[in-house]
Design an enzyme around this catalytic site. Structure first.
Site, short mmCIF file in Angstrom:
data_model
loop_
_atom_site.label_atom_id
_atom_site.label_comp_id
_atom_site.label_asym_id
_atom_site.label_seq_id
_atom_site.Cartn_x
_atom_site.Cartn_y
_atom_site.Cartn_z
N ASP A 68 -5.03 0.68 7.82
CA ASP A 68 -3.81 1.53 8.03
C ASP A 68 -3.96 2.62 9.05
O ASP A 68 -2.91 2.76 9.94
CB ASP A 68 -3.72 2.21 6.66
CG ASP A 68 -2.32 2.88 6.33
OD1 ASP A 68 -1.13 2.22 7.03
OD2 ASP A 68 -2.46 3.84 5.57
N LYS A 89 6.23 5.24 -1.42
CA LYS A 89 7.03 6.00 -0.79
C LYS A 89 8.35 5.89 -1.12
O LYS A 89 9.40 6.53 -0.62
CB LYS A 89 6.93 5.54 0.89
CG LYS A 89 5.62 6.08 1.43
CD LYS A 89 5.92 5.90 2.96
CE LYS A 89 4.29 6.49 3.56
NZ LYS A 89 4.22 6.05 4.96
N HIS A 145 2.42 9.99 -2.30
CA HIS A 145 2.64 8.68 -2.50
C HIS A 145 1.80 7.60 -2.96
O HIS A 145 1.95 6.68 -3.49
CB HIS A 145 3.42 8.22 -0.99
CG HIS A 145 2.52 7.66 -0.11
ND1 HIS A 145 1.90 8.58 0.93
CD2 HIS A 145 1.89 6.61 0.43
CE1 HIS A 145 1.12 8.11 1.75
NE2 HIS A 145 1.05 6.73 1.19
N HIS A 149 0.86 -1.19 0.03
CA HIS A 149 0.03 0.04 0.08
C HIS A 149 0.93 1.52 -0.09
O HIS A 149 0.43 2.45 -0.72
CB HIS A 149 -0.87 0.06 1.16
CG HIS A 149 -0.41 0.18 2.46
ND1 HIS A 149 -0.06 -0.86 3.42
CD2 HIS A 149 -0.38 1.33 3.24
CE1 HIS A 149 0.47 -0.43 4.57
NE2 HIS A 149 0.34 1.02 4.51
FE FE2 Z 1 0.11 5.48 3.19
FE FE2 Z 2 0.81 2.70 5.88
#
Ligand code: FE2
Ligand code: FE2
Length: 373
Positions: free
Chosen positions: A307, A227, A252, A223
């Site tokens: 998350d 990044k 990201h 996910h």
């Molecule tokens: Fe994220």
């Molecule tokens: Fe994350």
């Protein structure tokens, strides 16, 4: 369940019923021809219902014409004819019994095709050749059909092996990507592991099958893939980020979507969806696109809850970890605004499982460099 597998199961069940009926008919024929063979051999009665079972019989015809030629009692030709009929029915009966067992395997197993199965069918097809004694055309046709079926099963097994290899490669790639992302984003804890396990628990609670939930678990490990394209100075910066730096970090999801733009395969396509949408919100205040409600895919809505729950319960450079109760309340409070209400409901119902995962994959040492979720 896969629609093709559903169709295979339906056809398999119908064939199984047909086989059962055919077996019962063959069993009756076996009794009649068996009794006929004995009756004719010992008592010489070769008229009546038994005649049907040996008159069309190839061996009987040959023996009978030989008996005629030599002016011998044709009784033994009739008895042997009946015995050949019995043998043919027995072979067909056993073949159908074996075939029904294979159908059962085909219905129950997720991976029904195997090389061993193909070999077993091929061996049975050679036994079927015996029915040539009864009728050469029917015998040869049955043998060829069984042989063709065995090669189809073998081809199915070959495709299955190839598909398994592709899945394994896909899985290994995903795990590597997840590890690289984890290292790059400074998430030295078990953030990715926990998020993926929460995701699977939520997916199962929402009624997804084991296979679908497992695919989503794998996909969710990527996910934060985007990044990788965020400068390390920002990701590793201790302390609070400036608004400009946050704006960079917020890119990201789009980067993740771009990195996965041309991928193929169920899991990779899911991964793209998740990478793009895990920061979207139901009320449209999320990023990168501000999608609302069900415009955000279900995988995206599930990973969003997983998350954030993990971000709240983990230490970050700008905050301490929240305790479980406070994080739980925060998720529930935001149902219908930040999060999908159904996903939050699932989160509440499987909360004991979520807590169990959190404890199982707890960070060994707090990381000071984590910046965002
Ligand atoms: Fe994220
Ligand atoms: Fe994350």
């Amino acid at each position: 369940m896969n629609p093709t597998k559903t169709r295979i199961n339906r056809i398999g069940t119908i064939l199984s019923v047909i086989c059962t009926v055919a077996e019962a008919v063959l069993a009756v024929f076996m009794v009649i021809s068996g009794v006929g063979a004995c009756a004719i051999a010992y008592r010489g009665e070769y008229e009546g219902i038994f005649r049907e079972f040996y008159e069309t019989n190839t061996v009987y015809r040959i023996l009978n014409s030989l008996a005629d030629l030599r002016q011998m009692d044709s009784r033994y030709a009739s008895a042997i004819g009946c015995a050949i009929a019995f043998l043919t029915f027995l072979v067909l009966f056993l073949f159908l019994k074996g075939f029904r067992r294979l159908l059962k395997e085909l219905i129950e197993s997720e991976h029904p095709f195997s090389i061993e199965l193909a070999k077993e069918i091929r061996r049975s097809s050679y036994v079927l050749l015996l029915s040539i004694l009864y009728n050469p055309i029917i015998g040869a046709a049955l043998f060829l059909l069984a042989l063709l079926f065995s090669y189809l099963v073998e081809y199915g097994a070959y495709l299955q092996i190839k598909a398994d290899q592709t899945n394994r490669i896909q899985e290994e790639m995903i795990v590597s990507f997840a590890e690289i992302t984890e290292n790059k984003s400074g998430q030295t804890g078990q953030h990715i592991r926990r998020v993926s396990e929460y995701t699977k628990a939520l997916a199962k609670e929402l009624g997804m099958t084991e296979e679908e939930s497992e695919n989503l678990r794998l996909a969710s490990t990527m996910h934060d893939l985007g990044k990788l394209l965020i400068p390390s100075e920002i990701l590793d910066k201790p302390g609070r980020l400036t608004d400009e730096e946050f704006a960079v970090i917020r890119k990201h999801p789009s980067y993740g979507g771009q990195l996965l733009e041309n991928v193929e395969g169920d899991v990779m396509e899911l991964a793209r969806e998740v990478a793009l949408e895990h920061h979207e919100r139901i009320d449209g205040k999320g990023y990168p696109t501000g999608k609302t409600g069900e415009d955000i895919s279900l995988p995206g809505r599930i990973v969003a809850v997983a998350d954030v729950y993990d971000a709240l319960t983990s230490r970050r450079s700008y905050k301490e970890a929240w305790d479980e109760d406070r994080a739980y309340e925060e998720i529930v409070k935001n149902a219908g605004s930040q999060f999908d209400a159904d996903v939050v409901k699932a989160f509440q119902s499987c909360y004991p499982k979520i807590q169990e995962i959190r404890r199982k994959f707890a960070d060994s040492a707090p990381s000071a460099s984590d910046t965002t979720n």
